[in-house]
Write a protein that holds these residues in place. Structure first.
Motif, PDB file in Angstrom:
ATOM      1  N   SER A 240      28.637  61.777  60.856  1.00 21.66           N
ATOM      2  CA  SER A 240      27.167  62.217  60.885  1.00 21.66           C
ATOM      3  C   SER A 240      27.707  64.344  61.144  1.00 21.66           C
ATOM      4  O   SER A 240      27.107  64.718  60.746  1.00 21.66           O
ATOM      5  CB  SER A 240      26.117  63.004  61.697  1.00 21.66           C
ATOM      6  OG  SER A 240      26.192  63.513  62.981  1.00 21.66           O
ATOM      7  N   GLY A 241      29.265  64.204  60.619  1.00 20.70           N
ATOM      8  CA  GLY A 241      30.058  65.534  61.364  1.00 20.70           C
ATOM      9  C   GLY A 241      31.094  65.401  61.623  1.00 20.70           C
ATOM     10  O   GLY A 241      30.982  64.753  62.386  1.00 20.70           O
ATOM     11  N   VAL A 242      32.128  67.105  62.043  1.00 19.76           N
ATOM     12  CA  VAL A 242      32.981  66.871  62.769  1.00 19.76           C
ATOM     13  C   VAL A 242      32.394  66.744  64.274  1.00 19.76           C
ATOM     14  O   VAL A 242      33.137  66.363  65.166  1.00 19.76           O
ATOM     15  CB  VAL A 242      34.158  68.171  62.681  1.00 19.76           C
ATOM     16  CG1 VAL A 242      34.871  68.015  63.403  1.00 19.76           C
ATOM     17  CG2 VAL A 242      34.646  67.722  61.341  1.00 19.76           C
ATOM     18  N   ALA A 243      31.531  67.570  64.546  1.00 20.90           N
ATOM     19  CA  ALA A 243      30.909  67.665  65.938  1.00 20.90           C
ATOM     20  C   ALA A 243      30.517  66.409  66.092  1.00 20.90           C
ATOM     21  O   ALA A 243      30.463  66.138  67.796  1.00 20.90           O
ATOM     22  CB  ALA A 243      29.263  68.380  65.577  1.00 20.90           C
ATOM     23  N   GLN A 244      30.247  65.633  65.294  1.00 15.52           N
ATOM     24  CA  GLN A 244      29.922  63.860  65.912  1.00 15.52           C
ATOM     25  C   GLN A 244      30.480  62.817  66.550  1.00 15.52           C
ATOM     26  O   GLN A 244      31.180  61.884  66.813  1.00 15.52           O
ATOM     27  CB  GLN A 244      29.156  62.964  65.071  1.00 15.52           C
ATOM     28  CG  GLN A 244      28.820  62.025  65.697  1.00 15.52           C
ATOM     29  CD  GLN A 244      27.546  61.072  65.085  1.00 15.52           C
ATOM     30  OE1 GLN A 244      27.679  60.941  64.052  1.00 15.52           O
ATOM     31  NE2 GLN A 244      26.598  61.167  66.351  1.00 15.52           N
ATOM     32  N   ALA A 245      31.670  63.379  65.468  1.00 19.65           N
ATOM     33  CA  ALA A 245      33.617  62.902  65.575  1.00 19.65           C
ATOM     34  C   ALA A 245      33.376  63.302  67.147  1.00 19.65           C
ATOM     35  O   ALA A 245      34.910  62.561  67.446  1.00 19.65           O
ATOM     36  CB  ALA A 245      34.469  63.387  64.070  1.00 19.65           C
ATOM     37  N   SER A 246      33.503  64.704  67.194  1.00 17.65           N
ATOM     38  CA  SER A 246      34.445  64.512  68.446  1.00 17.65           C
ATOM     39  C   SER A 246      33.575  64.409  69.793  1.00 17.65           C
ATOM     40  O   SER A 246      34.023  63.869  70.511  1.00 17.65           O
ATOM     41  CB  SER A 246      34.481  66.685  69.107  1.00 17.65           C
ATOM     42  OG  SER A 246      34.520  67.020  67.429  1.00 17.65           O
ATOM     43  N   THR A 247      32.832  64.214  69.116  1.00 23.84           N
ATOM     44  CA  THR A 247      31.449  63.374  70.830  1.00 23.84           C
ATOM     45  C   THR A 247      31.795  62.593  70.410  1.00 23.84           C
ATOM     46  O   THR A 247      32.216  61.414  72.129  1.00 23.84           O
ATOM     47  CB  THR A 247      30.049  64.040  70.725  1.00 23.84           C
ATOM     48  OG1 THR A 247      29.842  65.255  70.348  1.00 23.84           O
ATOM     49  CG2 THR A 247      29.705  63.680  71.621  1.00 23.84           C
ATOM     50  N   LEU A 248      31.851  61.499  69.663  1.00 25.90           N
ATOM     51  CA  LEU A 248      32.283  59.643  69.497  1.00 25.90           C
ATOM     52  C   LEU A 248      33.637  60.224  70.109  1.00 25.90           C
ATOM     53  O   LEU A 248      34.087  59.456  70.930  1.00 25.90           O
ATOM     54  CB  LEU A 248      32.098  59.394  68.464  1.00 25.90           C
ATOM     55  CG  LEU A 248      31.201  58.996  67.493  1.00 25.90           C
ATOM     56  CD1 LEU A 248      31.473  59.106  65.712  1.00 25.90           C
ATOM     57  CD2 LEU A 248      30.429  58.348  67.716  1.00 25.90           C
ATOM     58  N   LEU A 249      34.342  60.603  69.953  1.00 22.55           N
ATOM     59  CA  LEU A 249      35.828  60.280  70.685  1.00 22.55           C
ATOM     60  C   LEU A 249      36.327  61.077  71.746  1.00 22.55           C
ATOM     61  O   LEU A 249      36.493  60.087  72.302  1.00 22.55           O
ATOM     62  CB  LEU A 249      37.114  61.366  69.652  1.00 22.55           C
ATOM     63  CG  LEU A 249      38.798  61.056  69.874  1.00 22.55           C
ATOM     64  CD1 LEU A 249      38.669  59.535  69.810  1.00 22.55           C
ATOM     65  CD2 LEU A 249      39.501  61.645  69.521  1.00 22.55           C
TER      66      LEU A 249
END
Lengths: 510, 510
Positions: free
Chosen positions: A219-228
């Motif tokens: 859902s965006g770079v924010a979620q990418a950061s959280t996932l990683l």
């Protein structure tokens, strides 16, 4: 065509008769791919631009441009007057073999660098916006109680450019076309047709290695950061390095996954290698194409050094390509991920190109991490909503996305020019740094317009919200100049001019 | 109108002249609200149905129905022949005061129950589907290599009922209407107009306390579980109780937040109080309106007992209202949340009523937890996409959602009837348990059709995927009967009949 080492130059041949722009792009892609695949090995000397142009039957300028582009990206290196070589930054995509090492061993090695001390981890200090959300106190520091007339916050595109009619048409087409099962529980990795479309688009536009199998819609770079963050935390990491200056929002996101953050100093070329090595972290978030907020583009050397570091510590790099599509003076520098897709997690979104409200983005994930990232995505939300995914796929494959990018590019380039002109006219002496790209600039206003505190207070009283660079890092130069992060993309050209004029009037009076 | 204690009966008066159905609903809502607010205190004896009907000028049947409904929901209790009283399950919404206790103290108390032992925590054993995602091996156990012709997996609605034209129209309307700023970064709690619309709809349909301020839009019950899991983990909990039989998917979701799960035995009335009290957990997930998968509706006593337990241990209840809108024999039992909105987190979604692919749901969160849940939502994805949210708001406020529910209700009721008739005709002796509701039934096929392993294998060879109840819990009766969880909602009536006939033929031959 022989005589240039073992390189199969004929493989670089762009389709004859294609327009020059497409042939140039094809040459660049072929060169990148040849370096990545190992067909062109590190240290190979490339033919002169004149010789290769003759071999391929293309203009010399086209070859020169390709060499320059790939040198900026770190695939090639050149010594002025002495020729161009294949660099050693790129890691062959399919040939990591034993050098990779198992995760368990890697973790032990990581520990040898020492864990990031709690004392060094300063998660998300400061209220900055950055690549993610707009800060909650949206009026900005020093805005006081005045009504905000012009808000120069960075990070938001012009939402009036959202292509409503085209999007609506694509929605209708998608609802008429989708099968019934497509409305069921989604694939947590994303709609296959969107992953296919994005992989093609990102390969073409950003020079990444974008196998749909390693592309995860999120859902965006924010979620990418959280996932990683969750995945790295589960692997035993306890801190992530972030650029200083950078986006404190990353710190908040990683904090939610149990990871601390460590500011890592930046100079005019990129992250400084020694503090990075000394930090003990094994993962960093970077913005090499257009550093946020400083506006620099990382040098090829620093791109290579970062990847060398990542391999040495068995670490990972999160490349936040938050505005990589907007460069106004030349083709955007290709993404870091293309140099080593097994060390770099690439993340981007439609937040700057279409609208943040769509909450739609993507990650390219090293093979090693992809299952863990997908399982995290699944437990987080089971996958992105399907309708918007299908609409974006339609948009990308039918050219609507490229059209939208060109439209935004024209608008933002104009606004940047207007901003620079307004600063030159109304606040002469102000220096603007950073490449001609993105949605914001860094402006250094000389101290003669007043000390920073007073300058910001006066601007706020005049109804202009400005953000000091200090909010995005630890540096406090104390030289009396006012350093500002000025977002212009969401403002009309006349609002940009009016805002700067208001500031000038406000700081001028006494 | 006096003489019935201190209760202000006149406040219950439904609007004169309104249709009987609306007056009945108004009476029920007014009674619920009077109990919740404390205007009707526990132990107050209610007037006889005859007296109240006369007082209010409504039919006696309407009052009887209201009393029965609220007794089933736990607001009232009645002794046959001896009258109806206000029960003590409901907690006054705005008057918790000192009884609440600070979180820190609560945590200490929780520890006194002892942490859930690792040995007891069996997170997500079994491949079950449940309220969340469909199991990955979608063909079901025993399906072997045969082509699946009829798949009775539970949990998926009929996706052909998705109102494509109406949704498309609402999308167009929304894109024409939304302001530019609405396309920016969303409110992580959800679009205000959707929270308003959902609060009204849920109050009306499910009898919950649905202040828009405590409503959080999320991407479905799965995300609601994950959000709550992270919040409870951060508060020091280490395990969550789940119903046995129940949905193992909840176990996987909580495991991703660091929480173990403990199976808690269920009988024909709901969770058994003693094992619950002995478990040491301080949070449970339940499906009281239509238990998944057993199909029972919890008794009023057990609803009250659960809330009593939650208050005693300072715990929380996650109410997964996964199919609360589909009841075929009477009005759905109101949600547990209405009885104690400070102890119950209510979660629902459009996955059964519209389509799982929309990834759109909601939570009603105790005031005490709402900030933490919203901050988690923010770091997870910054908030749900805005366009679908706006479309759903349009749908709910303009009656499209109610129409869709009626349409699904008619279709699913017919399929359930068809399934029961097919079982009676082709597998006589099969007993179906559970209330007339939802999207699946529990069927107990007598042992004379063969032992369970052979029965399932034969069905699979015939191309019919069936799921044994064992996949959803720990019980292994060993009496030779075959217990099945049969999902019917996604199948046409003719497919339902054909599937059961195929099974009968397959298990009949030898």
């Amino acid at each position: 065509m022989s005589g240039h080492g073992q390189a199969a130059w004929e493989l670089l041949l762009p389709a004859a008769g294609a327009p020059a722009r497409r042939r140039g792009r094809a040459l660049q892609e072929a060169l990148r791919e040849a370096v990545r695949s190992g067909r062109l090995t590190a240290g190979t000397r490339l033919p002169s631009t004149r010789a290769l142009a003759a071999d391929l039957g293309v203009s010399r300028g086209l070859v020169t441009e390709a060499y320059e582009q790939l040198t900026a990206e770190g695939y090639l290196r050149s010594d002025r007057g002495a020729g161009t070589w294949v660099g050693d930054a790129a890691r062959a995509t399919h040939a990591r073999g034993d050098a990779r090492g198992p995760v368990a061993g890697a973790r032990a090695r990581g520990d040898a660098h020492g864990p990031a001390a709690g004392a060094r981890a300063r998660a998300g200090s400061g209220p900055g916006a950055g690549a993610g959300a707009r800060p909650r106190g949206a009026a900005g520091r020093g805005a006081g109680r005045s009504e905000v007339r012009v808000d120069f916050h960075p990070g938001t595109p012009d939402l009036s450019l959202f292509p409503r009619a085209a999007w609506s048409g694509a929605q209708r087409a998608v609802l008429a076309r989708l099968t019934h099962p497509a409305l069921g529980y989604p694939d947590p990795r994303g709609l296959p047709e969107l992953r296919e479309a994005l992989a093609g688009m990102l390969t073409r536009r950003r020079g990444v290695v974008a196998d749909p199998e390693r592309l995860v819609v999120c859902s965006g770079v924010a979620q990418a950061s959280t996932l990683l963050g969750f995945v790295l935390r589960a692997r035993g990491l306890d801190a992530v390095g972030i650029e200083d200056p950078g986006s404190p929002e990353h710190g908040r996101l990683f904090a939610s996954t149990g990871l601390g953050t460590v500011w890592l100093p930046l100079d005019e070329e990129g992250l400084m290698p020694e503090p990075l090595a000394a930090s003990g972290v094994r993962a960093v978030v970077v913005t090499p194409s257009h550093q946020f907020p400083s506006g620099i583009s990382w040098s090829a050397e620093r791109r290579a050094a970062l990847l060398g570091w990542a391999r040495a510590v068995d670490g990972y790099v999160l490349e936040d390509d938050y505005d990589g599509d907007f460069r106004y003076d030349r083709a955007p520098v290709g993404a870091l991920q293309g140099l080593d897709p097994e060390r770099v997690v690439y993340a981007g979104s439609v937040s700057k190109s279409l609208a943040p409200g769509l909450r739609l983005g993507w990650m390219l994930v090293p093979e090693d991490l992809v299952d863990e990232v997908v399982e995290r995505k699944r437990t987080m939300d089971l996958g992105n909503p399907v309708l918007d995914q299908a609409v974006l796929a339609e948009f990308v494959t039918r050219g609507g996305y490229d059209r939208q990018l060109r439209r935004c590019q024209r608008a933002y380039r104009e606004r940047r020019d207007v901003l620079l002109a307004a600063l030159a006219e109304h606040l002469p002496g102000t220096r603007v740094s950073g490449i001609a790209a993105g949605l914001h600039v860094i402006a250094r206003v000389p101290g003669r317009y007043g000390p920073p505190e007073r300058f910001l207070a006066r601007a706020a009283e005049a109804g202009v919200a400005l953000r000091p660079l200090e909010e995005y890092g630890t540096a406090r130069p104390g030289d009396g100049d006012v350093r500002l992060v000025i977002g212009y993309a969401h403002l009309s050209p006349s609002a940009v001019t009016a805002g700067i004029r208001l500031v000038a009037e406000a700081v001028g009076r006494d």
